[in-house]
Design an enzyme around this catalytic site. Structure first.
Site, PDB file in Angstrom:
ATOM      1  N   TRP A 131       0.865  -1.191   0.000  1.00  0.00           N
ATOM      2  CA  TRP A 131       0.000   0.000   0.000  1.00  0.00           C
ATOM      3  C   TRP A 131       0.900   1.240   0.000  1.00  0.00           C
ATOM      4  CZ3 TRP A 131      -2.080   2.733   4.816  1.00  0.00           C
ATOM      5  CH2 TRP A 131      -3.111   3.633   4.486  1.00  0.00           C
ATOM      6  N   ASP A 212      -0.843  -5.488   9.265  1.00  0.00           N
ATOM      7  CA  ASP A 212      -1.788  -4.453   8.860  1.00  0.00           C
ATOM      8  C   ASP A 212      -3.078  -5.191   8.500  1.00  0.00           C
ATOM      9  OD1 ASP A 212      -3.337  -2.546   7.655  1.00  0.00           O
ATOM     10  OD2 ASP A 212      -1.760  -1.762   6.342  1.00  0.00           O
ATOM     11  N   LYS A 247     -13.467  -0.295   6.629  1.00  0.00           N
ATOM     12  CA  LYS A 247     -14.132  -1.055   5.563  1.00  0.00           C
ATOM     13  C   LYS A 247     -15.211  -1.974   6.135  1.00  0.00           C
ATOM     14  CE  LYS A 247     -10.378   0.472   3.543  1.00  0.00           C
ATOM     15  NZ  LYS A 247     -10.010   1.173   2.371  1.00  0.00           N
TER      16      LYS A 247
HETATM   17  C1  LIG Z   1      -3.584  -1.931   3.425  1.00  0.00           C
HETATM   18  C2  LIG Z   1      -4.244  -0.800   4.118  1.00  0.00           C
HETATM   19  N1  LIG Z   1      -3.832  -0.471   5.333  1.00  0.00           N
HETATM   20  C3  LIG Z   1      -4.392   0.538   6.022  1.00  0.00           C
HETATM   21  C4  LIG Z   1      -5.401   1.284   5.475  1.00  0.00           C
HETATM   22  C5  LIG Z   1      -5.928   2.457   6.258  1.00  0.00           C
HETATM   23  O1  LIG Z   1      -7.177   2.327   6.717  1.00  0.00           O
HETATM   24  P1  LIG Z   1      -7.934   3.573   7.390  1.00  0.00           P
HETATM   25  O2  LIG Z   1      -8.771   4.166   6.323  1.00  0.00           O
HETATM   26  O3  LIG Z   1      -8.718   2.943   8.474  1.00  0.00           O
HETATM   27  O4  LIG Z   1      -6.927   4.515   7.894  1.00  0.00           O
HETATM   28  C6  LIG Z   1      -5.869   0.990   4.200  1.00  0.00           C
HETATM   29  C7  LIG Z   1      -6.930   1.803   3.597  1.00  0.00           C
HETATM   30  O5  LIG Z   1      -7.134   1.862   2.421  1.00  0.00           O
HETATM   31  C8  LIG Z   1      -5.275  -0.090   3.502  1.00  0.00           C
HETATM   32  O6  LIG Z   1      -5.662  -0.421   2.279  1.00  0.00           O
END
Ligand SMILES: Cc1ncc(COP(=O)(O)O)c(C=O)c1O
Length: 397
Positions: A131, A212, A247
């Site tokens: 990411w 994560d 999500k």
């Molecule tokens: C792999 C990954 N980690 C963390 C997050 C972050 O999530 P949040 O929106 O709760 O900060 C995302 C959000 O797209 C993600 O895809």
């Protein structure tokens, strides 16, 4: 002071959404951001959250001062139970403690600051690819970055042997970041046997795993998706988890996540938490309450919990159905490329295999927005845009 400052580059993902919003084309399609949308293209408020809003409005007040640095205690207990399972010894043992954070991003940053506090200059190994925001978060906290092979663009499969070969060389005390499920951006996860092998490797090498966990329930199921991190935790190992309810509770703008520390003993967990608290204190002092109250209200009521499980299943089943429809429709449009791999991946994303030029052409000629790496957010596909999308992809191949 500010006149000579050069503009910063737009965020590769959120910047795309800004460009999408400005596009006047009525047929525009956004497959950039990882936000779930239903078949009408709307991001729904989940049924369980509608019910929880009523409960919270009757029981909680917005007065009452600050929350503790780690947020609502009840929510933090729920987080630990969801991560490790009600039957596991971990929730009762006290060796896992969670702190509520503003989203999964907040959880990652608190984890990074915590690591930097206890081991200044520590190195963190991330999957290649990962990411986009991981790089920025860990760099901002002062960690040294390194990568391990993960995805093979040729075979569209996990590069497991090379991944293991690299992780075998990781020294004790380094940190290794894993995506607990629904790997973003590739959509490819290790299977159960591979997770067990990785857990053995971590125990043998002595590196610290950081999970994560942003998509619990979007892969195979709420319990099933936790398999990887549970495989590590059941070995009695230390680990960190940055988790998100953005999500799976649809709480994107309530910034509802957590950072969980798992240690070998309850005493060590309390000491670790004392550092986590300081990382939080200098960052945002204490977290917002509303999202945590909603999650806690859902999980405290067995009927509402069942509604949540159904909500998650609805989102998961739609995404998996769309994967299948995309593969079938592409097959009717072109024989220049085989997209059947899309149906074998899981979660919100897929590496489409489209290159930078094709992504640009889709944007300029067809108002279809995809990030430069060719990653597509499957949840942006609907019955209404499936056919024009597949025609446009076939046209740029
Ligand atoms: C792999 C990954 N980690 C963390 C997050 C972050 O999530 P949040 O929106 O709760 O900060 C995302 C959000 O797209 C993600 O895809």
């Amino acid at each position: 002071m500010f006149e000579s400052v050069e503009p910063a580059p737009p965020d590769p993902i959120l910047g795309l959404t800004e460009a999408f919003k400005e596009d006047p084309s009525p047929g525009k399609i956004n497959l950039g951001t990882g936000i779930y949308a239903d078949d009408t293209g709307k991001t729904p408020t989940l049924e369980c959250i509608k019910a929880a809003e009523k409960v919270v409005s009757e029981t909680a007040t917005s007065g009452g001062g600050y929350l503790p640095m780690t947020g609502l205690a009840e929510y933090n207990r729920d987080v630990v139970a969801l991560l490790f399972g009600e039957e596991s010894e971990i929730p009762a043992s006290g060796r896992a403690l969670a702190a509520k954070t503003p989203g999964g991003t907040g959880g990652l940053r608190v984890a990074a600051d915590f690591i930097a506090r206890i081991k200044p200059g520590a190195r963190i190994w991330m999957s290649d690819p990962t990411w986009a925001n991981h790089n920025g978060i860990f760099t901002a906290a002062g960690l040294e970055l390194a990568t391990y092979p993960y995805y093979n663009h040729e075979t569209k499969a996990l590069n497991f042997d090379e991944m293991v070969a690299t992780l075998k060389e990781v020294p004790a005390g380094d940190v290794v970041l894993f995506h607990a499920c629904c790997h973003n951006p590739s959509g490819m996860d290790p299977n159960a046997e591979q997770w067990n092998q990785l857990a053995d490797l971590a125990a043998e090498r002595g590196f610290l795993p950081l999970f994560d966990f942003a998509y619990q329930g979007f892969g195979t199921g709420i319990e099933e998706d936790a398999f990887g991190l549970r495989a590590f935790a059941e070995k009695g190992m230390e680990l960190l988890v940055a988790s998100s309810f953005s999500k799976n509770f649809g709480l994107y703008n309530q910034r509802t996540g957590a950072m969980t520390v798992v240690t070998r003993t309850a005493e060590a967990a309390t000491v670790a938490m004392s550092h986590v608290k300081l990382a939080i204190r200098v960052n945002y002092s204490n977290p917002p309450a509303h999202g945590a109250r909603l999650v806690a209200a859902v999980l405290a009521d067995s009927d509402l919990r069942r509604v949540w499980e159904q909500d998650v299943a609805t989102m998961r089943n739609r995404i998996n159905g769309v994967r299948q429809q995309f593969v079938e429709t592409m097959a009717t449009k072109t024989d220049k490329a085989d997209f059947s791999f899309v149906a074998t991946q899981c979660g919100m994303f897929s590496f489409s295999g489209l290159n930078k030029e094709q992504v640009l052409e889709l944007r300029e000629k067809h108002s279809i927005y995809i990030v430069g790496s060719g990653r597509i957010s499957i949840a942006g596909i609907t019955s209404a845009n499936l056919d024009p999308l597949c025609s446009a992809i076939a046209a740029v191949l």
